[in-house]
Design a protein around this motif. Structure first.
Motif, PDB file in Angstrom:
ATOM      1  N   THR A 584       0.851  -1.193   0.000  1.00 43.67           N
ATOM      2  CA  THR A 584       0.000   0.000   0.000  1.00 43.67           C
ATOM      3  C   THR A 584       0.887   1.244   0.000  1.00 43.67           C
ATOM      4  OG1 THR A 584      -0.046   0.115   2.406  1.00 43.67           O
ATOM      5  CG2 THR A 584      -1.754  -1.219   1.350  1.00 43.67           C
ATOM      6  N   LEU A 585       0.246   2.389  -0.059  1.00 41.74           N
ATOM      7  CA  LEU A 585       0.977   3.653   0.023  1.00 41.74           C
ATOM      8  C   LEU A 585       1.764   3.724   1.325  1.00 41.74           C
ATOM      9  CD1 LEU A 585       1.562   6.540  -1.010  1.00 41.74           C
ATOM     10  CD2 LEU A 585      -0.556   7.258   0.092  1.00 41.74           C
ATOM     11  N   ARG A 586       1.137   3.282   2.410  1.00 38.67           N
ATOM     12  CA  ARG A 586       1.823   3.301   3.711  1.00 38.67           C
ATOM     13  C   ARG A 586       3.030   2.369   3.692  1.00 38.67           C
ATOM     14  NH1 ARG A 586       1.503   4.567   9.028  1.00 38.67           N
ATOM     15  NH2 ARG A 586       2.099   2.972  10.522  1.00 38.67           N
ATOM     16  N   THR A 587       2.899   1.216   3.032  1.00 33.26           N
ATOM     17  CA  THR A 587       4.026   0.275   2.929  1.00 33.26           C
ATOM     18  C   THR A 587       5.219   0.961   2.286  1.00 33.26           C
ATOM     19  OG1 THR A 587       2.385  -1.482   2.548  1.00 33.26           O
ATOM     20  CG2 THR A 587       4.698  -2.038   2.166  1.00 33.26           C
ATOM     21  N   TYR A 588       4.980   1.597   1.145  1.00 30.32           N
ATOM     22  CA  TYR A 588       6.069   2.275   0.433  1.00 30.32           C
ATOM     23  C   TYR A 588       6.648   3.420   1.271  1.00 30.32           C
ATOM     24  CZ  TYR A 588       5.379  -0.258  -3.947  1.00 30.32           C
ATOM     25  OH  TYR A 588       5.323  -1.233  -4.909  1.00 30.32           O
ATOM     26  N   ASN A 589       5.788   4.164   1.954  1.00 29.73           N
ATOM     27  CA  ASN A 589       6.289   5.265   2.778  1.00 29.73           C
ATOM     28  C   ASN A 589       7.178   4.764   3.915  1.00 29.73           C
ATOM     29  OD1 ASN A 589       5.024   7.156   1.187  1.00 29.73           O
ATOM     30  ND2 ASN A 589       3.351   7.561   2.600  1.00 29.73           N
ATOM     31  N   PHE A 605      14.768   6.129  -4.818  1.00 28.88           N
ATOM     32  CA  PHE A 605      14.213   6.441  -6.137  1.00 28.88           C
ATOM     33  C   PHE A 605      13.721   5.170  -6.837  1.00 28.88           C
ATOM     34  CE2 PHE A 605      16.388  10.522  -5.630  1.00 28.88           C
ATOM     35  CZ  PHE A 605      15.427  11.388  -6.144  1.00 28.88           C
ATOM     36  N   GLY A 606      14.379   4.047  -6.555  1.00 30.56           N
ATOM     37  CA  GLY A 606      13.930   2.759  -7.107  1.00 30.56           C
ATOM     38  C   GLY A 606      12.547   2.392  -6.601  1.00 30.56           C
ATOM     39  N   GLN A 607      12.313   2.581  -5.288  1.00 27.72           N
ATOM     40  CA  GLN A 607      10.996   2.294  -4.701  1.00 27.72           C
ATOM     41  C   GLN A 607       9.938   3.250  -5.243  1.00 27.72           C
ATOM     42  OE1 GLN A 607       9.868  -0.140  -2.603  1.00 27.72           O
ATOM     43  NE2 GLN A 607      11.870  -1.099  -2.828  1.00 27.72           N
ATOM     44  N   LEU A 608      10.339   4.524  -5.455  1.00 28.31           N
ATOM     45  CA  LEU A 608       9.403   5.512  -6.006  1.00 28.31           C
ATOM     46  C   LEU A 608       8.951   5.105  -7.401  1.00 28.31           C
ATOM     47  CD1 LEU A 608       8.039   8.283  -5.500  1.00 28.31           C
ATOM     48  CD2 LEU A 608      10.005   9.345  -6.614  1.00 28.31           C
ATOM     49  N   ASN A 609       9.879   4.629  -8.201  1.00 23.65           N
ATOM     50  CA  ASN A 609       9.535   4.180  -9.559  1.00 23.65           C
ATOM     51  C   ASN A 609       8.651   2.941  -9.523  1.00 23.65           C
ATOM     52  OD1 ASN A 609      10.999   6.231 -10.822  1.00 23.65           O
ATOM     53  ND2 ASN A 609      12.899   5.051 -10.800  1.00 23.65           N
ATOM     54  N   GLU A 610       8.943   2.025  -8.577  1.00 24.21           N
ATOM     55  CA  GLU A 610       8.150   0.790  -8.479  1.00 24.21           C
ATOM     56  C   GLU A 610       6.701   1.099  -8.115  1.00 24.21           C
ATOM     57  OE1 GLU A 610       7.616  -2.691  -5.338  1.00 24.21           O
ATOM     58  OE2 GLU A 610       9.677  -2.656  -6.099  1.00 24.21           O
ATOM     59  N   MET A 611       6.523   2.014  -7.155  1.00 26.40           N
ATOM     60  CA  MET A 611       5.151   2.312  -6.739  1.00 26.40           C
ATOM     61  C   MET A 611       4.354   2.949  -7.875  1.00 26.40           C
ATOM     62  SD  MET A 611       5.796   5.337  -3.905  1.00 26.40           S
ATOM     63  CE  MET A 611       4.096   5.423  -3.387  1.00 26.40           C
ATOM     64  N   LYS A 612       5.012   3.735  -8.720  1.00 26.49           N
ATOM     65  CA  LYS A 612       4.327   4.309  -9.882  1.00 26.49           C
ATOM     66  C   LYS A 612       3.918   3.214 -10.855  1.00 26.49           C
ATOM     67  CE  LYS A 612       7.150   8.471  -9.602  1.00 26.49           C
ATOM     68  NZ  LYS A 612       8.299   9.130 -10.228  1.00 26.49           N
ATOM     69  N   GLU A 613       4.833   2.248 -11.080  1.00 21.48           N
ATOM     70  CA  GLU A 613       4.546   1.149 -12.008  1.00 21.48           C
ATOM     71  C   GLU A 613       3.375   0.300 -11.521  1.00 21.48           C
ATOM     72  OE1 GLU A 613       8.217  -0.934 -12.285  1.00 21.48           O
ATOM     73  OE2 GLU A 613       9.245   0.651 -13.405  1.00 21.48           O
ATOM     74  N   ARG A 614       3.231   0.177 -10.193  1.00 18.39           N
ATOM     75  CA  ARG A 614       2.158  -0.646  -9.616  1.00 18.39           C
ATOM     76  C   ARG A 614       0.866   0.135  -9.425  1.00 18.39           C
ATOM     77  NH1 ARG A 614       4.249  -5.182  -5.369  1.00 18.39           N
ATOM     78  NH2 ARG A 614       6.015  -5.974  -6.562  1.00 18.39           N
TER      79      ARG A 614
END
Length: 863
Positions: A584-589, A605-614
């Motif tokens: 979820t958004l909270r997971t990524y944060n 930045f890798g995690q930021l890109n992954e969350m956008k892809e998902r």
């Protein structure tokens, strides 16, 4: 016979006077019984709620040598049809106990079963089915359909299937309705694949699946996210010679909207409107689904266009459509527009219902606009709609959130006076507020009151108490209560160890711990640093067949990341994904925060890109976490890139975002961009003291003295609390750089505004004025310094005498440098010489404490 006719006529004449009609009828019972007069008196007694007279009649007829079976069972039928199930069932049981033969008809059994299902009386249904079997009345397919439907609705799918298998043994064959009911049962239980098998079974029995069955299965597919399978089922439906109807399309569109695929749903909606494709035309339901979908995806222009279109085509006529419009507006922050819509409803001849008003009241309360909410309640009453439990609960929650407990209690009293009984949800709002504020004694009294109510305390109530205990540091007591809940339900709250002990009735229905209970206790243990115990509770939860969601995993992730245990956090993440929990958004944060703690910028930045892809959209907190790490690393270019992305994505930076950006640019010496951000920040967030403080201190730290001076003077003009400003440093730096005029300007403005500061700040300026030969101004400034110094000494003396060790924030630095100057022996500077001359009396009266008020009167006078 003639007498019976006369009585019948008399009954008809006196049908509006049930007591007289009953007396007339009773007289006939002493010498004869007429079915006709009987059929007239029973409806009269039912309408008048004269059930004791009906019971008297029932028992009187049973005493006849040959009781009139048909008449007695007709009373049961009329009671059931009138919605008086309990009276009907009581009389039916009495008849079955006394008259075993002949048995009642299956039609009466069906009526009683159907009414019992509608009234949610499963015990009655069970008794009736057993009695049918005992009396050997031939069952009908309709009877089985009722029973199978009741079992499916109760979540007893296995029992429903077992009863379905028994139909042939009882001489009944399932029909299309039977299969439709069972298909709905499978879909509600998430077993749509098993439901599909019914299609083949129907064909083997010579039945053709109906459009209703197909639509049920298509809806089930869509609900489970099996969009491709749903499409194939539509094709199979067509192959069976059934054309998909508007319900089929509505099901598909609704599924797409809920999945966030609004563009695809919109395409189908437009296709339905195109006559060339010969598809079913969209109805009001279709339009309502699309309107709701547009608002869910914040497509406000499309939603507005659809409303205009619906009004033009006279589709926008129902209160349901208006309620969707209202809900869409408030969920997108358009509260004023929603209030206008409520007025428009009345003007358009559509009467708002309680839900219409509650949509707006709830949103206004959540936004803290309680006065506006109260005005809507007044409109509601004026419009002839009584506030309900939802209305009062929304108001109660609004006042509790603002800490206005007196007003909250007034709402509760107002609710009671209006005859609106608070439910468990209402009481839990108040309970939650009391626990949050630490008002445990009041909370316990409320729990006692709740326990006396029919609903009693529920799992939510227990969760509120557990959360309150965890927040107040009583984690061990919270753990104990959770363990006791499995045995004693809400009676476990008796373990609070106070006046509440023994107040909970253990005979009430058990309220068992749920996922929220365990997530609360796990969070409490983790926050207390007891991760190993939290893991044990996690294992216990699994053993109780409670399966974790992303919230539980996020608690572990956050606490591991907070402690810099990134490798352990990623192990938890793997387990989370294995268990089918999506990030979820909270997971990524949480992950971004952990990576920031260990300065792993590239991985962030890798995690930021992954969350956008998902398809997980970053929020302002996401970007602030990244900005904080970039600020610590003084990476201004990447910070600018993040700001640009935020604006492109429509994520509005908050006060914290601007603070981080200002700090990042200043630390890298880029003061012009920092000032640009500062200007944007005050235009968006207003002239916040914290922004001025940060910008001033950063400019001063970076050696931008004159820019810092201008900002400090603006802060003085705005009457900010100067305790957080490094004003001593700017005076020192101005004097070191021989900018004494600027230092003098600042001091004058601080004195004119009545600011309190360390009198020692005067010394370098006095020294400067004496060097220039401005003895008059130097003496005037010295007098002010002495007066301020005397004031400081008095304050410090009082504080010592009263043992007040904690000085006020505003004056925390006052007196420190001043006392150093007064107690040093060296007195070589010109300023100290002047000070000594003034103290001795330099053509003036002595500056004693008695002169203090005269000096204070002149503080605001211009230099």
């Amino acid at each position: 016979m003639e007498q019976a006719k006369m009585v019948a006529k008399a009954l008809l004449r006196n049908s509006d006077n049930p007591k007289l009609a009953w007396l007339l009828f009773k007289r006939t019972l002493d010498f004869s019984f007429s079915h006709h007069t009987f059929s007239l008196i029973v409806p009269i007694l039912i309408r008048a709620h004269m059930f004791s007279q009906l019971d008297s009649l029932h028992h009187h007829l049973l005493l006849f040598p040959t009781p009139p079976h048909h008449a007695l069972y007709s009373v049961v039928k009329m009671l059931a049809e009138a919605g008086r199930l309990h009276q009907a069932f009581s009389q039916f049981q009495s008849l079955r106990a006394r008259l075993s033969t002949p048995p009642p008809s299956i039609v009466l059994y069906n009526l009683l079963i159907r009414t019992s299902i509608q009234e949610n009386c499963p015990n009655f249904v069970s008794w009736l089915y057993k009695d049918i079997i005992f009396s050997k009345v031939k069952l009908q397919t309709y009877t089985f359909n009722l029973l199978i439907g009741a079992l499916c609705d109760a979540g007893r799918l296995e029992d429903a299937c077992h009863l379905f298998d028994k139909m042939r043994d009882k001489g009944c064959l399932p029909n299309e309705y039977t299969f439709g009911i069972l298909a709905r049962g499978y879909c509600c239980d998430g077993l749509v694949d098993k439901g599909l098998e019914l299609l083949d079974l129907m064909r083997t029995m010579g039945l053709v699946p109906t459009a209703v069955i197909y639509n049920t299965l298509i809806a089930g597919m869509c609900k489970e996210g099996k969009d491709d399978e749903a499409e194939r089922l539509v094709e199979r439906m067509t192959e069976d010679g059934l054309s998909p109807n508007v319900v089929t399309f509505n099901t598909r569109i609704s599924s797409l909207c809920k999945a966030g695929k609004i563009l695809e749903a919109s395409r189908i909606f437009r296709d339905m409107q195109t006559s060339e494709l010969e598809l079913p035309k969209p109805n009001a339901v279709t339009h309502n689904i699309m309107l709701d979908g547009f608002y869910r995806e914040t497509m406000l222009a499309e939603a507005e266009a659809l409303v205009i279109s619906m009004k033009r085509d006279t589709i926008f006529l129902s209160v349901k459509s208006y309620n969707i419009w209202l809900l869409g507006l408030v969920s997108n922050g358009k509260l004023f527009e929603a209030q206008a819509v409520l007025k428009e409803m009345v003007d358009d001849g559509v009467q708002p219902n309680a839900h219409s008003y509650n949509i707006l009241i709830n949103s206004l309360c959540k936004s803290g606009m309680l006065a506006d909410a109260r005005r809507v309640v007044s409109l509601m009453i004026t419009g002839g709609v009584s506030p309900d439990v939802t209305t009062y609960s929304a108001l109660l929650q609004g006042y509790c959130r603002k800490g206005k407990n007196v007003e909250a209690n007034k709402i509760l009293n107002e609710m009671t006076r209006a005859g609106c009984v608070p439910n468990a949800y209402t009481y839990n709002i108040l309970l939650h507020s009391l626990w949050r504020e630490g008002r445990t004694e009041e909370a316990e009294r409320l729990m006692q009151k709740m326990n006396e109510q029919e609903d009693g305390l529920d799992t939510v109530s227990c969760n509120i108490v557990i959360d309150g205990l965890c927040r107040s540091g009583n984690v061990d007591k919270a753990v104990e209560i959770v363990s006791e809940m499995w045995t004693h339900g809400s009676a476990a709250l008796g373990n609070l160890g106070n006046s509440y002990i023994g107040l909970v009735d253990e005979n009430r229905k058990k309220c068992l711990p749920d996922l929220i209970t365990y997530s609360t206790i796990i969070n409490g243990l983790c926050s207390d640093g007891r991760l190993d115990e939290a893991k044990k509770k996690f294992t216990e939860m699994l053993g109780r067949n409670l399966y974790p969601d992303s919230v539980v995993y996020d608690i572990f992730l956050f606490n591991l990341c907070k402690r810099g245990k990134i490798s352990s956090a990623f192990q938890v993440l793997k387990d989370m994904e294995r268990k089918g929990c999506n990030k979820t958004l909270r997971t990524y944060n949480c992950l971004l925060f952990g990576l920031g703690v260990t300065n792993q910028i590239y991985e962030m930045f890798g995690q930021l890109n992954e969350m956008k892809e998902r398809g997980v959209s970053p929020n302002v907190s996401t970007y602030n976490i990244i900005l904080h790490s970039l600020c610590e690393g003084q990476r201004s270019e990447e910070a600018a890139f993040i700001l640009d992305e935020m604006l492109q994505k429509g994520v509005t930076p908050n006060l914290n975002s601007y603070k981080l950006l200002i700090k990042t640019f200043c630390r890298t010496g880029e003061f012009r961009p920092a000032q640009d951000v500062f200007e944007i920040a005050i235009s968006v967030c207003g002239h916040k003291e914290v922004l001025y403080t940060l910008m001033f201190n950063e400019l001063l730290l970076g050696g931008e003295i004159l820019e810092a001076k201008q900002l400090f003077e603006a802060s003085i003009e705005r009457c900010f609390d100067l305790s957080s400003f490094s004003y001593k440093d700017i005076i020192d730096k101005l004097c070191i750089n021989e900018n004494f005029d600027h230092a003098y300007d600042i001091l004058k403005k601080m004195v004119q505004r009545g600011c309190s500061f360390d009198p020692a700040l005067f010394m370098p300026v006095i020294d400067y004025l004496l060097c220039k030969g401005n003895k008059h101004e130097a003496n005037e400034l010295t007098e002010r310094m002495l007066a301020m110094g005397s004031d400081v000494e008095v304050k410090n003396t009082v504080k010592k005498d009263d043992k007040q060790l904690n000085h006020g924030k505003k004056h925390k630095d006052i007196g420190s440098d001043w006392e150093t100057i007064l107690h040093r022996d060296e007195g070589s500077t010109m300023a100290l010489k002047t000070l000594k001359r003034v103290q001795k009396g330099w053509g003036h009266s002595n500056l004693s404490l008695a002169h203090k008020n005269d000096f204070l009167d002149d503080l605001d006078a211009p230099f």
